[in-house]
Design an enzyme around this catalytic site. Structure first.
Site, PDB file in Angstrom:
ATOM      1  CE1 TYR A  17       3.179  -0.865   8.220  1.00 55.46           C
ATOM      2  CE2 TYR A  17       1.278   0.536   7.569  1.00 55.46           C
ATOM      3  CZ  TYR A  17       1.889  -0.550   8.125  1.00 55.46           C
ATOM      4  OH  TYR A  17       1.035  -1.330   9.130  1.00 55.46           O
ATOM      5  CG  HIS A  22       6.781  -4.353   2.673  1.00 58.38           C
ATOM      6  ND1 HIS A  22       7.397  -5.293   1.667  1.00 58.38           N
ATOM      7  CD2 HIS A  22       5.937  -5.191   3.241  1.00 58.38           C
ATOM      8  CE1 HIS A  22       6.807  -6.528   1.700  1.00 58.38           C
ATOM      9  NE2 HIS A  22       5.601  -6.322   2.516  1.00 58.38           N
ATOM     10  CG  ASN A  68      -0.886  -8.782   3.504  1.00 56.96           C
ATOM     11  OD1 ASN A  68       0.370  -8.598   3.375  1.00 56.96           O
ATOM     12  ND2 ASN A  68      -1.147  -8.909   4.767  1.00 56.96           N
ATOM     13  CG  ASN A 118       2.067 -11.694   2.421  1.00 55.29           C
ATOM     14  OD1 ASN A 118       2.104 -12.816   2.113  1.00 55.29           O
ATOM     15  ND2 ASN A 118       2.259 -11.470   3.804  1.00 55.29           N
TER      16      ASN A 118
END
Length: 193
Positions: A17, A22, A68, A118
């Site tokens: 990631y 994000h 999340n 989220n």
């Protein structure tokens, strides 16, 4: 006694990631020149450190709960540092990627909805408040396909070329927020590219 400000950088842990849209907030934090010299501690379901700048103590938090569940980390840190996100003008600032802004745009605002983010949703749920400062870093909307795939993908080749300038501009804005205090800066929207 100095005022404690808490700045939370939203992202996802793990190499897969690291360079995705994000994780733009984490990339912006890494562009702050002084951050490389800071010692981080593991706590609050993440990594944290602090900077003392005159009348302010700036606590920097990087939740490692995955996006999340960011609220678990944020609520834990808020509780420890006695920051009440429900209090008007709270000292909580959340830095996050934002699909509703074009790539290269930065906006500081207080409160608002989650727009499907989220991480913001989790913070709202865990702290019971949406009235915190947000530094929104524009990643733009996907030309097609799912938003989740878009934010979890890497930047385009053209964006990669402009990314260093975007990150440097964002880092300068963050340093100003740290030095002058969250409450002293008015809402703004700026195109950095």
């Amino acid at each position: 006694m100095s005022t404690i400000n808490l700045t939370v950088f939203l992202g996802n842990p793990g190499k897969m990631y690291a360079k995705t849209r994000h994780n733009l907030a984490w990339m912006a934090a890494e562009a702050i020149p002084t951050i490389a010299n800071l010692r981080f501690q593991k706590k609050f379901h993440g990594r944290w450190t602090d900077i003392k700048t005159g009348a302010y103590r700036e606590v920097l938090l990087f939740p490692e709960t995955y996006m999340n569940k960011s609220g678990e980390s944020v609520s834990s840190a808020c509780s420890f540092f006695k920051i009440d996100p429900k209090k008007e003008g709270s000292n909580l600032l959340v830095v996050h990627d934002e699909i509703e802004l074009p790539f290269g745009t930065v906006e500081l605002k207080r409160g608002g909805g989650t727009a499907g983010h989220n991480g913001l949703r989790s913070i709202n749920q865990q702290t019971g408040s949406a009235d915190f400062l947000r530094l929104r870093l524009g990643v733009g909307r996907p030309p097609r396909g799912a938003v989740s795939s878009w934010v979890l993908s890497r930047f385009s080749e053209d964006e990669e070329l402009l990314l260093p300038k975007f990150l440097q501009g964002t880092a300068l804005l963050l340093e100003k927020l740290f030095a002058e205090g969250h409450a002293s800066i008015s809402a703004f929207k700026e195109q950095l590219l």
